[in-house]
Design a protein around this motif. Structure first.
Motif, PDB file in Angstrom:
ATOM      1  N   LEU A 118       0.826  -1.205   0.000  1.00  0.00           N
ATOM      2  CA  LEU A 118       0.000   0.000   0.000  1.00  0.00           C
ATOM      3  C   LEU A 118       0.859   1.253   0.000  1.00  0.00           C
ATOM      4  O   LEU A 118       0.506   2.261  -0.627  1.00  0.00           O
ATOM      5  CB  LEU A 118      -0.926  -0.012   1.219  1.00  0.00           C
ATOM      6  N   GLN A 119       1.996   1.196   0.671  1.00  0.00           N
ATOM      7  CA  GLN A 119       2.919   2.334   0.668  1.00  0.00           C
ATOM      8  C   GLN A 119       3.367   2.652  -0.752  1.00  0.00           C
ATOM      9  O   GLN A 119       3.355   3.815  -1.182  1.00  0.00           O
ATOM     10  CB  GLN A 119       4.137   2.017   1.550  1.00  0.00           C
ATOM     11  N   GLN A 120       3.748   1.637  -1.504  1.00  0.00           N
ATOM     12  CA  GLN A 120       4.182   1.848  -2.888  1.00  0.00           C
ATOM     13  C   GLN A 120       3.044   2.406  -3.737  1.00  0.00           C
ATOM     14  O   GLN A 120       3.248   3.349  -4.519  1.00  0.00           O
ATOM     15  CB  GLN A 120       4.691   0.543  -3.493  1.00  0.00           C
ATOM     16  N   GLU A 121       1.843   1.836  -3.600  1.00  0.00           N
ATOM     17  CA  GLU A 121       0.697   2.312  -4.377  1.00  0.00           C
ATOM     18  C   GLU A 121       0.439   3.792  -4.119  1.00  0.00           C
ATOM     19  O   GLU A 121       0.199   4.567  -5.056  1.00  0.00           O
ATOM     20  CB  GLU A 121      -0.547   1.498  -4.016  1.00  0.00           C
ATOM     21  N   ARG A 122       0.475   4.176  -2.858  1.00  0.00           N
ATOM     22  CA  ARG A 122       0.174   5.571  -2.515  1.00  0.00           C
ATOM     23  C   ARG A 122       1.245   6.525  -3.023  1.00  0.00           C
ATOM     24  O   ARG A 122       0.930   7.614  -3.520  1.00  0.00           O
ATOM     25  CB  ARG A 122       0.027   5.702  -0.995  1.00  0.00           C
ATOM     26  N   ILE A 123       2.506   6.146  -2.893  1.00  0.00           N
ATOM     27  CA  ILE A 123       3.584   7.034  -3.336  1.00  0.00           C
ATOM     28  C   ILE A 123       3.578   7.173  -4.847  1.00  0.00           C
ATOM     29  O   ILE A 123       3.775   8.272  -5.393  1.00  0.00           O
ATOM     30  CB  ILE A 123       4.943   6.531  -2.815  1.00  0.00           C
ATOM     31  N   LEU A 124       3.336   6.087  -5.562  1.00  0.00           N
ATOM     32  CA  LEU A 124       3.246   6.160  -7.027  1.00  0.00           C
ATOM     33  C   LEU A 124       2.110   7.089  -7.445  1.00  0.00           C
ATOM     34  O   LEU A 124       2.270   7.900  -8.373  1.00  0.00           O
ATOM     35  CB  LEU A 124       3.032   4.770  -7.617  1.00  0.00           C
ATOM     36  N   LYS A 125       0.967   6.981  -6.783  1.00  0.00           N
ATOM     37  CA  LYS A 125      -0.171   7.833  -7.128  1.00  0.00           C
ATOM     38  C   LYS A 125       0.083   9.284  -6.756  1.00  0.00           C
ATOM     39  O   LYS A 125      -0.278  10.207  -7.500  1.00  0.00           O
ATOM     40  CB  LYS A 125      -1.422   7.313  -6.404  1.00  0.00           C
ATOM     41  N   ARG A 126       0.703   9.509  -5.615  1.00  0.00           N
ATOM     42  CA  ARG A 126       0.902  10.860  -5.100  1.00  0.00           C
ATOM     43  C   ARG A 126       2.095  11.564  -5.715  1.00  0.00           C
ATOM     44  O   ARG A 126       2.043  12.755  -6.023  1.00  0.00           O
ATOM     45  CB  ARG A 126       1.067  10.785  -3.579  1.00  0.00           C
ATOM     46  N   ASN A 127       3.202  10.829  -5.897  1.00  0.00           N
ATOM     47  CA  ASN A 127       4.476  11.452  -6.299  1.00  0.00           C
ATOM     48  C   ASN A 127       4.966  11.056  -7.680  1.00  0.00           C
ATOM     49  O   ASN A 127       5.866  11.716  -8.217  1.00  0.00           O
ATOM     50  CB  ASN A 127       5.563  11.117  -5.274  1.00  0.00           C
ATOM     51  N   GLY A 128       4.455   9.956  -8.231  1.00  0.00           N
ATOM     52  CA  GLY A 128       4.889   9.528  -9.558  1.00  0.00           C
ATOM     53  C   GLY A 128       6.055   8.553  -9.513  1.00  0.00           C
ATOM     54  O   GLY A 128       6.723   8.396  -8.487  1.00  0.00           O
ATOM     55  N   PRO A 129       6.336   7.884 -10.637  1.00  0.00           N
ATOM     56  CA  PRO A 129       7.368   6.837 -10.695  1.00  0.00           C
ATOM     57  C   PRO A 129       8.771   7.321 -10.355  1.00  0.00           C
ATOM     58  O   PRO A 129       9.529   6.611  -9.680  1.00  0.00           O
ATOM     59  CB  PRO A 129       7.288   6.334 -12.135  1.00  0.00           C
TER      60      PRO A 129
END
Length: 361
Positions: free
Chosen positions: A318-329
């Protein structure tokens, strides 16, 4: 939205029945509706919510033995008003929380339809209490014919359990124990003192949003640890190799820490990452509660005097999902390779999880 799982639904429904063995078909349908849609009653504003809560509070007795929460499933819970009153949550605080949660909650029509089908299936298998198994099919036929409206608890349920609660199905549901803890710890403070709440934890665990929502519930101030990002001249290899060295704890210990326990206004300067220099001053009013949110809030060198310490946790997925959505790849790579390892080193070195009063997952 939640994917429907018959196995999970059956397990959670059985837990509900274990606690409420006299539940009737209407009560089980209400349970499903609350999980899918949240509270049936909506308020035009805080004043209407406050009037309703004040009336119910006046009619019940605070009960330390009453459970504060009754989980309904992932992301949803009933807040027992007798337990809430015993915890110190006031009608005004709870009214603000109810209105806020209802504005954030989502409706899940598909899950509700599948839940009703599951109830019918379980009744046909005699897997529900006898009264529910006998009457569920007929009850659901009438209920669907009416368009699946909100419904009241059955007379049997109301007589047996005397339900007085509020439904939380938005993001505030997981914060209810923290809300109760804030009320308990802030009660009885001297007039010139305030409660400082440290909200440390993992990246993308929801600390910033939680602080924003809780500040509205408690009319509180907020201090962001991101405003103490390490300035360029301190980003040496030696400093960044220290556990927790990636925060400007020296400035925090001067501008914020001495002011936290006292109910008086203060200001601190935020670090502007875009310009890589100190920016505007943030104001913290003379309020009874202040939330200090962000990684490194519990760093010993920050010297914060906290009345309540909280750790926000999150799964790696979930941490990865949120950071990708919020901050980008691109930024996710930097989080993964740099910032998350630094936070883990800090948490493990200072054993942050062992210091806290509460963990929010």
């Amino acid at each position: 939205m939640n994917d429907f799982s018959m196995t999970q639904f059956t397990r959670e429904l059985q837990a509900h029945l274990d606690a409420h063995p006299l539940a009737q078909p209407a009560d089980l349908v209400k349970y499903c509706r609350q999980r899918a849609f949240g509270a049936s009653r909506t308020y035009t504003g805080e004043q209407e919510a406050l009037q309703a809560l004040a009336k119910e509070y006046a009619a019940l007795s605070p009960d330390d033995a009453a459970p504060l929460l009754e989980p309904l499933g992932p992301g949803a819970a009933r807040l027992n008003l007798a337990g809430a009153a015993a915890s110190g949550l006031t009608p005004a605080q709870l009214a603000r929380a109810c209105v806020l949660d209802s504005s954030l909650a989502q409706r899940d029509e598909a899950w509700f339809r599948q839940a009703l089908e599951a109830l019918e299936q379980l009744a046909a298998q005699n897997a529900l209490p006898p009264a529910c198994s006998r009457n569920m099919k007929g009850f659901l036929a009438l209920y669907r014919n009416k368009g699946c409206p909100p419904l009241r608890h059955s007379d049997v349920y109301r007589a047996a359990y005397q339900p007085h609660y509020r439904i939380f199905s938005g993001p505030l549901a997981r914060l209810l124990p923290l809300m109760a803890a804030v009320s308990q710890h802030s009660a009885g403070l001297a007039e010139n003192r305030r409660l400082a709440v440290a909200m440390d934890g993992c990246a993308a665990a929801g600390k910033t949003e939680a602080a924003e929502w809780l500040s509205r519930v408690f009319c509180a101030g907020v201090v962001h640890m991101d405003d103490f990002f390490l300035p360029p001249h301190l980003r040496t290899a030696q400093r960044r190799g220290q556990p927790g060295g990636n925060v400007h704890y020296e400035r925090f210990s001067i501008q914020v820490a001495p002011r936290l326990p006292w109910r008086e206004p203060f200001s601190y300067q935020r670090f502007d990452c875009a310009h890589r220099s100190l920016g505007e001053w943030r104001q913290v009013p003379a309020v009874p509660v202040v939330f200090v949110e962000g990684a490194y809030a519990l760093h010993p060198a920050c010297r914060g005097e906290y009345g309540l310490k909280v750790f926000f946790d999150v799964s790696p997925r979930l941490q990865q999902e949120r950071i990708l959505k919020r901050n980008g790849p691109d930024q996710w790579v930097r989080f993964r390779e740099e910032w998350i390892p630094m936070e883990r080193l800090y948490q493990e070195h200072f054993q942050i999880r062992r210091q806290v009063d509460l963990i929010v997952e």
